[in-house]
Structures are given as C-alpha cells and as structure tokens.
Design an enzyme around this catalytic site. Sequence first.
Site, PDB file in Angstrom:
ATOM      1  N   ASP A 260      34.624  63.638   9.633  1.00  0.00           N
ATOM      2  CA  ASP A 260      33.337  64.093   9.114  1.00  0.00           C
ATOM      3  C   ASP A 260      33.134  63.443   7.747  1.00  0.00           C
ATOM      4  O   ASP A 260      33.880  63.701   6.805  1.00  0.00           O
ATOM      5  CB  ASP A 260      33.355  65.623   8.994  1.00  0.00           C
ATOM      6  CG  ASP A 260      32.004  66.190   8.585  1.00  0.00           C
ATOM      7  OD1 ASP A 260      31.270  65.522   7.841  1.00  0.00           O
ATOM      8  OD2 ASP A 260      31.689  67.328   8.988  1.00  0.00           O
TER       9      ASP A 260
ATOM     10  N   ARG B   3      14.558  63.328  25.330  1.00  0.00           N
ATOM     11  CA  ARG B   3      15.908  63.903  25.244  1.00  0.00           C
ATOM     12  C   ARG B   3      16.979  62.826  25.378  1.00  0.00           C
ATOM     13  O   ARG B   3      18.088  62.968  24.859  1.00  0.00           O
ATOM     14  CB  ARG B   3      16.103  64.992  26.319  1.00  0.00           C
ATOM     15  CG  ARG B   3      17.488  65.640  26.307  1.00  0.00           C
ATOM     16  CD  ARG B   3      17.476  67.006  26.968  1.00  0.00           C
ATOM     17  NE  ARG B   3      16.946  66.977  28.312  1.00  0.00           N
ATOM     18  CZ  ARG B   3      17.651  66.701  29.401  1.00  0.00           C
ATOM     19  NH1 ARG B   3      18.936  66.394  29.313  1.00  0.00           N
ATOM     20  NH2 ARG B   3      17.089  66.709  30.593  1.00  0.00           N
TER      21      ARG B   3
ATOM     22  N   LYS C 232      22.284  67.008   5.249  1.00  0.00           N
ATOM     23  CA  LYS C 232      22.691  66.945   3.847  1.00  0.00           C
ATOM     24  C   LYS C 232      22.200  65.656   3.173  1.00  0.00           C
ATOM     25  O   LYS C 232      21.016  65.450   3.066  1.00  0.00           O
ATOM     26  CB  LYS C 232      24.212  67.095   3.770  1.00  0.00           C
ATOM     27  CG  LYS C 232      24.790  68.236   4.637  1.00  0.00           C
ATOM     28  CD  LYS C 232      24.168  69.584   4.371  1.00  0.00           C
ATOM     29  CE  LYS C 232      24.935  70.753   4.977  1.00  0.00           C
ATOM     30  NZ  LYS C 232      24.927  70.849   6.440  1.00  0.00           N
TER      31      LYS C 232
END
Length: 396
Positions: free
Chosen positions: A185, A60, A210
């Site tokens: 972004d 993690r 993407k």
Amino acid sequence: MDKNKEYKFDTLSIHGGQEGKNPSNALNPPIFQTSTFVFNNTEHVRKVMNFESDDYVYTRGNNPTLRLFENRMASLEEGNGSVAFASGMAAISSVLFSFLKPGDNVIINNTLYGSSYSVATELLPKYNVDYKVVDLSNPESLNDKIDENTKVIYFETPSNPNLRIIDIKKVVEIAKKHNIKVVVDNTFATPYFQKPLTLGVDVVVHSATKYICGHGDVVAGVAVSKNQDYIHKLKFEYMCEFGGAMSPFNAWLLLRGLKTLGVRMREHERNAKKVAKYLNTHPKVKSVMYPGLEDFKGHNIAKEQMKGYGAMISFEIDGDLEDAKKVVDNVKLAKLAVSLGDCETLIELPAAMTHLGYPKEQLAKFGLTETMIRISVGLENVDDIIEDLDQSLGLV
C-alpha cells in the site's frame, strides 16, 4: 505526447497515458458519463467481447475516462497497467482475493490501517484463508513464518499510523525465494516519493481518496502492476465480478487532482518537516514518528528507498488518553477527521478512530498507543499550523 521520450514526474502527472487528442480538441478530457456503449454490428460485438478491439461495452468493465486514469497511474508508478476501484478497500480486498484461495495464508505487517487489518484477520478467515502477523520492520522474522501455504505478503510503508518503514527490497528478496506475491500500500508515500514496483513488488495499491485526489471530494482506489496479464485478470475476474467499479466522474476528478500531485507533495513535505521539528522539541510530546527525522528508527531505509518523507506525522503525548483527546478536541485550524492527504490539515486519534478495530489490551503489540495522535499536514501556511498545535498542546 511523444511515447519515445522519457518525461519527468510532473509532466507525466499531467500528460501520462494520453493517446492522441481529446474529442473536439478539448484541453481537458471529457467525462464519459455513460453506463453503456453501442456497437456497429454483431461482428463489432464479437471483436470487443474477445478483446480484439479496444472499444467499450459497459462502464463496469471499461470506460474512456477510467482508462485514461488507469493509464496515468500506471505511468506514474512505472507499471504496465492498473485497475480503478470504487474505494481503496475495494482495491485492497480484490487484490488479496485474487491471490488467495482456501487453505492459503497471508502475512501482514503488525501495523496496518484498521479496515485492512480487519480484512486479513476477520474476512479472509471466513473463506478458510489464514493470516500471520509479523513485524516486517525486521524482514528476517519472515523466515520463521513462511510456510508452503504462504502466498502473499501485504504491508504499508510508511505504515499507518506509526510511520514504520519496511525495507521493500529485503522483503521482496525473501518472498521471491518462496514464490510469494508482495503487495504494498503506497498511499502515504504516493508514486512521487516511492515506487515499489521498481523495487520488485508485484502489486501496488492506493486509497486514491487521499493524495491522488488531494481535495477530499472523492472515494476511490487503484491497483497497479507490471504484469499486464494479471491486471486483465484483476479487472475482469475480480473488480467486475465484485462490482467495485469507479464512476467516470470520480475518475475525472482524480485526473484533475493528479495534475498537481508533485506540486502538492513537495509543499506538504516542506510543511511536515517543520511541524515534525517543532513537535520533536515540545515538552509535552514524548515521541515523534516521522521518517524525515534523522533519529527516527527507519530514517536510513526511507532515505534509500524513498525520494522524500511525505506529510504524515504521528506523535505521542506525555500524558494519558484524556490528554490526547484534549489536544485533538481543541485545535482551531486543523480538522478532526479520519482521512488524510487533503489540502486541509487533518488530525485524529488512531486508537479511537481509524484503528478502533484493534484490541485495546494489545495495542503495543501492533505498534500503537492510546496517546498516539496522527496528523496529515496540509497546505496552509506552516506557521499557522504550528501555532494551532501550540495553543492546543498548551492546554495539556
């Protein structure tokens, strides 16, 4: 890899961030599919816990496969570090939370991906963080909106789904005068076509689902910055504590996808330019939104701050919502889906899908219409893509 040599993008996308040989001299990096790492002794524990060692504790927080992906993304975006997340929204929300506290406000562009818009307008206000919506295609409008509590300016460029181009340098120039962080972004452009950090942006975020992946088989996100201290804070105070960790297997798939990022983006764009020109002359198409078209409003800014124009196109049908539905319902090759950046051509109706959260009576205010169709132009033969759109548009 020679650290003293400045390699080009396609080379960095294959070798960037690599330190030394892979275990057992493997060509490809292994997947460190483990949750936990062991220590030699308690002194080893102390050094790792105090960051005196680059060894690992728990996936993690850090993992060799994740670290390689993070290093490669930092290299491609020309940052000094990055943090991998379980999704693009985990990256976006964590970055915003890392800069904001109760009483602050964030300025967002009037056109954003639906979930990003919801985070700013619905989630953050629950924690007493206000927001202001501004048309950032006119950066001067910021001067009337900034106040002493404005801490972040957040936007996409090109924006989703109307492909609006925002002048990054101008926004940064205004923001720096007020000590405001700028977060961009870069999902649509990718670091192949645009590098916001080199233009003064503080943090770049991606939905790595993407183009970074490129094959539609991963959900992931990443944030990149030149500020290594901030990256450390983002990873251990936010990503780790919110728990939005990427899996090692997904990091490995992303490393595989990155190898062909430059090749894919060049071909995506080559196809998109032809599709945009086709749509721009079609009698049933009212307008085409693609930065590569010379008559597109943001073309000149895009030409200055981008290396290319990408493969996302939106267009408006000369008709009503039912006509737009007819177009997307009747394609044969393109796939009706909400995502983008895959090898396959994807098509969608933003107002009814990815941007469903926007109030319908105010769509125009946010640069949207019910008849706007978005295409993620894929890697199929471009003649087949155009023929598919042509037969579908012919039904309107």
